[in-house]
Design an enzyme around this catalytic site. Structure first.
Site, PDB file in Angstrom:
ATOM      1  N   SER A 112      -1.456   0.566  -1.453  1.00 53.08           N
ATOM      2  CA  SER A 112      -0.034   0.434  -1.746  1.00 53.08           C
ATOM      3  C   SER A 112       0.206  -0.829  -2.550  1.00 53.08           C
ATOM      4  CB  SER A 112       0.775   0.371  -0.446  1.00 53.08           C
ATOM      5  OG  SER A 112       2.123   0.038  -0.711  1.00 53.08           O
ATOM      6  N   TYR A 145       3.390  -3.766   7.557  1.00 52.90           N
ATOM      7  CA  TYR A 145       2.915  -2.811   6.552  1.00 52.90           C
ATOM      8  C   TYR A 145       2.241  -3.505   5.365  1.00 52.90           C
ATOM      9  CZ  TYR A 145       2.801   1.175   3.380  1.00 52.90           C
ATOM     10  OH  TYR A 145       2.388   2.166   2.509  1.00 52.90           O
TER      11      TYR A 145
END
Length: 257
Positions: free
Chosen positions: A142, A155
């Site tokens: 990501s 995250y």
């Protein structure tokens, strides 16, 4: 990126987090190219739906649990044969709220799924890939791993770890098993839709599956260990420039001064 023409007939692919969102799109893309696909996730109904749609095998798994991961791989191989491609895609978002107020167990759960889960899945397939001298691994990373402005720690921390893990594992397995990690971009899924505005710069959902399709073909093996972005990178251009990318350490997350 235009639709890849590469056929994957005969390949066996295992896609974790394949019951919805990016993982489901990847499973459909690989099956459409001729691969036999095992679709794995925690929610049985979701993977059964996707597997039924593509003629694949549904598998229920908790990627943070070693016994569950090992059982998943055994079942996938017993029904489809040796795994040629692992797509370690399963992941969860982080808990809301200030970091110092988040329950530490909830914070750690994100890393258990997003980091330990990737490690367990890779560890489960690598020995057989090494023995056969064949196989590829693709890890969903990501942009949260490095983009500025993050205001939530679990995250982004997990994805930074995953990207570094993918690069390091690629170095360990260089010349034996190509390992890729990539960013799918900001794709509208159940996990992201509530966290960003409707007019956010959403990434077309077909780009990540198309990138994985090319990686599965073997034509991009020289790019193993480099950070790839489904939206912003033209993988065909990167393939042509592979020597330059390796020599100059491009497509890498680095501190440069």
């Amino acid at each position: 990126m235009s639709q890849p023409a590469d056929r994957l007939d005969g390949q066996v692919a295992l896609v974790t987090g394949g019951g919805r969102g990016i993982g489901a799109g990847i499973a459909r893309e690989l099956a459409g190219a001729g691969a036999r696909v095992a679709v794995a996730a925690r929610t049985r109904a979701q993977v059964e739906h996707v597997a039924r749609e593509i003629g694949g095998v549904p598998l229920e798994v908790d990627v943070s649990d070693r016994a569950s991961v090992d059982a998943m791989v055994v079942q996938a191989e017993s029904e489809l044969g040796p795994i040629d491609l692992l797509v370690a895609n399963a992941g969860i978002g982080g808990p809301d709220g200030p970091t110092w107020e988040v329950d530490p167990d909830e914070w750690w759960r994100v890393l258990e799924v997003n980091v330990l889960g990737v490690h367990l899945c890779c560890s489960a397939v690598i020995p057989d890939m090494l023995e056969r001298g064949a196989g590829r691994i693709v890890i969903t990373g990501s942009g949260a791993a490095y983009l500025p402005g993050a205001r939530s720690t679990p995250y982004p921390t997990s994805k930074a770890a995953v990207c570094r893990y993918g690069e390091s594992l690629a170095n360990e397995l260089e010349g034996r098993i190509p390992v890729f990690f990539f960013s799918p971009g900001l794709v509208k899924t159940e996990m992201t839709a509530g966290n960003f505005a409707d007019d956010a710069p959403w990434t077309p959902p077909e780009l990540a599956p198309r990138l994985v399709h090319v990686l599965a073909s073997g034509r991009a093996d020289a790019l193993a260990g480099h950070y790839l972005h489904a939206e912003h990178d033209d993988v065909e251009d990167l393939i042509r420039r592979a020597d330059e990318i390796r020599e100059q350490d491009l497509n890498a997350i680095r501190l440069r001064r």
